[in-house]
Design a protein around this motif. Structure first.
Motif, PDB file in Angstrom:
ATOM      1  N   UNK A  26      15.042  60.172   9.179  1.00 50.94           N
ATOM      2  CA  UNK A  26      14.837  60.412   7.303  1.00 50.94           C
ATOM      3  C   UNK A  26      14.237  60.572   6.962  1.00 50.94           C
ATOM      4  N   UNK A  27      13.725  59.419   6.774  1.00 55.58           N
ATOM      5  CA  UNK A  27      12.045  59.294   6.386  1.00 55.58           C
ATOM      6  C   UNK A  27      10.889  60.439   7.355  1.00 55.58           C
ATOM      7  N   UNK A  29      10.899  62.786   7.539  1.00 62.45           N
ATOM      8  CA  UNK A  29      11.308  64.342   7.554  1.00 62.45           C
ATOM      9  C   UNK A  29      11.434  64.096   6.178  1.00 62.45           C
ATOM     10  N   UNK A  30      11.396  63.447   5.928  1.00 65.36           N
ATOM     11  CA  UNK A  30      10.914  63.164   4.364  1.00 65.36           C
ATOM     12  C   UNK A  30      13.250  63.767   3.229  1.00 65.36           C
ATOM     13  N   UNK A  31      13.628  63.533   3.615  1.00 64.30           N
ATOM     14  CA  UNK A  31      15.185  63.785   3.817  1.00 64.30           C
ATOM     15  C   UNK A  31      15.500  62.565   3.368  1.00 64.30           C
ATOM     16  N   UNK A  32      16.515  62.285   2.179  1.00 63.70           N
ATOM     17  CA  UNK A  32      17.589  61.790   1.963  1.00 63.70           C
ATOM     18  C   UNK A  32      18.194  62.271   2.020  1.00 63.70           C
ATOM     19  N   UNK A  33      19.291  60.951   2.041  1.00 64.04           N
ATOM     20  CA  UNK A  33      20.905  61.477   2.578  1.00 64.04           C
ATOM     21  C   UNK A  33      21.840  60.161   2.217  1.00 64.04           C
ATOM     22  N   UNK A  34      22.592  60.812   1.274  1.00 64.83           N
ATOM     23  CA  UNK A  34      24.152  59.865   0.773  1.00 64.83           C
ATOM     24  C   UNK A  34      25.227  60.174   2.480  1.00 64.83           C
ATOM     25  N   UNK A  35      25.541  59.108   2.544  1.00 63.40           N
ATOM     26  CA  UNK A  35      26.734  59.338   4.100  1.00 63.40           C
ATOM     27  C   UNK A  35      27.882  58.701   2.557  1.00 63.40           C
ATOM     28  N   UNK A  36      29.027  59.147   2.454  1.00 61.19           N
ATOM     29  CA  UNK A  36      30.422  57.962   2.440  1.00 61.19           C
ATOM     30  C   UNK A  36      31.008  57.792   3.578  1.00 61.19           C
ATOM     31  N   UNK A  37      31.245  56.752   4.211  1.00 60.48           N
ATOM     32  CA  UNK A  37      31.851  56.210   5.733  1.00 60.48           C
ATOM     33  C   UNK A  37      33.285  56.277   4.782  1.00 60.48           C
ATOM     34  N   UNK A  38      34.323  55.738   5.867  1.00 63.58           N
ATOM     35  CA  UNK A  38      35.925  55.416   5.686  1.00 63.58           C
ATOM     36  C   UNK A  38      36.391  54.485   7.033  1.00 63.58           C
ATOM     37  N   UNK A  39      37.316  54.213   7.102  1.00 65.60           N
ATOM     38  CA  UNK A  39      38.003  54.051   8.491  1.00 65.60           C
ATOM     39  C   UNK A  39      37.857  53.297   9.160  1.00 65.60           C
ATOM     40  N   UNK A  65      21.356  71.091   6.280  1.00 65.48           N
ATOM     41  CA  UNK A  65      22.052  70.753   7.066  1.00 65.48           C
ATOM     42  C   UNK A  65      21.357  70.719   8.623  1.00 65.48           C
ATOM     43  N   UNK A  66      20.371  72.208   8.852  1.00 64.01           N
ATOM     44  CA  UNK A  66      19.911  72.620  10.298  1.00 64.01           C
ATOM     45  C   UNK A  66      19.181  70.964  10.520  1.00 64.01           C
ATOM     46  N   UNK A  67      18.661  70.025  10.002  1.00 64.15           N
ATOM     47  CA  UNK A  67      17.288  69.775  10.516  1.00 64.15           C
ATOM     48  C   UNK A  67      18.157  67.890  10.020  1.00 64.15           C
ATOM     49  N   UNK A  71      18.837  65.480  13.497  1.00 63.92           N
ATOM     50  CA  UNK A  71      18.557  63.876  13.398  1.00 63.92           C
ATOM     51  C   UNK A  71      20.438  63.462  13.954  1.00 63.92           C
ATOM     52  N   UNK A  72      21.070  64.411  13.576  1.00 61.67           N
ATOM     53  CA  UNK A  72      21.843  63.591  13.900  1.00 61.67           C
ATOM     54  C   UNK A  72      22.242  63.990  15.995  1.00 61.67           C
ATOM     55  N   UNK A  73      22.046  64.614  16.267  1.00 63.89           N
ATOM     56  CA  UNK A  73      21.461  65.191  17.941  1.00 63.89           C
ATOM     57  C   UNK A  73      20.295  64.434  18.142  1.00 63.89           C
TER      58      UNK A  73
END
Length: 188
Positions: A26-27, A29-39, A65-67, A71-73
């Motif tokens: 993320x860094x 690609x200069x992208x900020x991400x917030x994720x909420x985890x569960x379970x 989403x494309x970027x 990153x997830x891939x």
């Protein structure tokens, strides 16, 4: 960098490695991400009651989403993760939640990880009430102990803050009764 365990599961150390790796991508690609985890990922990372989890139940904030997919891939390839390692199916049950009570779990430079408060997580476990091999029963028992819940009334008061009690069917009622019995209480 940790790889998946031989059993194909992610333990606390691997999960933290994955989140560190995600943060670095993320860094870059200069992208900020917030994720909420569960379970299971919460139960593995926060409550230390599970040795590992097979996926990360989560919801992402709005982002590129494309970027993010790219990153997830990369993460999937690097850690040799299976298809479905990121599980956004939690969005289905979240539609029944009356309110979300989130708190910050961990903050990296470009990644912020949130989690639901313990009370909300317990309500979600009661609503799910899945049979084994799901870990809802064990998780709910740990969460009840953590919150000091010893009566059915207190449990239902917590649950009703997050889900309508009208959603409790026979499966959830039996789950609650067995949960009380397992904890040493009569919740009939």
């Amino acid at each position: 960098m940790e790889k998946l365990r031989d059993n194909g599961l992610m333990d606390k150390e691997i999960l933290l490695d994955i989140f560190n790796y995600l943060n670095e991508r993320l860094k870059e690609n200069q992208l900020q991400l917030e994720i909420t985890i569960y379970g299971g990922s919460i139960m593995t990372m926060v409550y230390d009651n599970r040795p590992a989890t097979k996926d990360i139940d989560c919801v992402f904030n709005e982002s590129n989403h494309k970027l993010l997919d790219h990153i997830l891939e990369l993460t999937k390839f690097t850690f040799n993760l299976p298809d479905g390692w990121i599980n956004e199916d939690i969005k289905g049950p979240l539609q029944y939640i009356l309110k979300e009570d989130k708190e910050t779990f961990k903050v990296f430079s470009n990644l912020k990880i949130l989690k639901p408060k313990t009370e909300q997580l317990l309500a979600m476990k009661i609503l799910a009430a899945r049979p084994e091999p799901a870990k809802d029963f064990v998780d709910a028992a740990i969460l009840c102990k953590d919150l000091g819940i010893s009566t059915k009334e207190k449990l239902l008061a917590v649950v009703s803050n997050y889900i309508s009690l009208r959603l409790l069917g026979e499966r959830q009622i039996r789950f609650i009764q067995y949960l009380g019995e397992d904890l040493g209480y009569d919740w009939k």
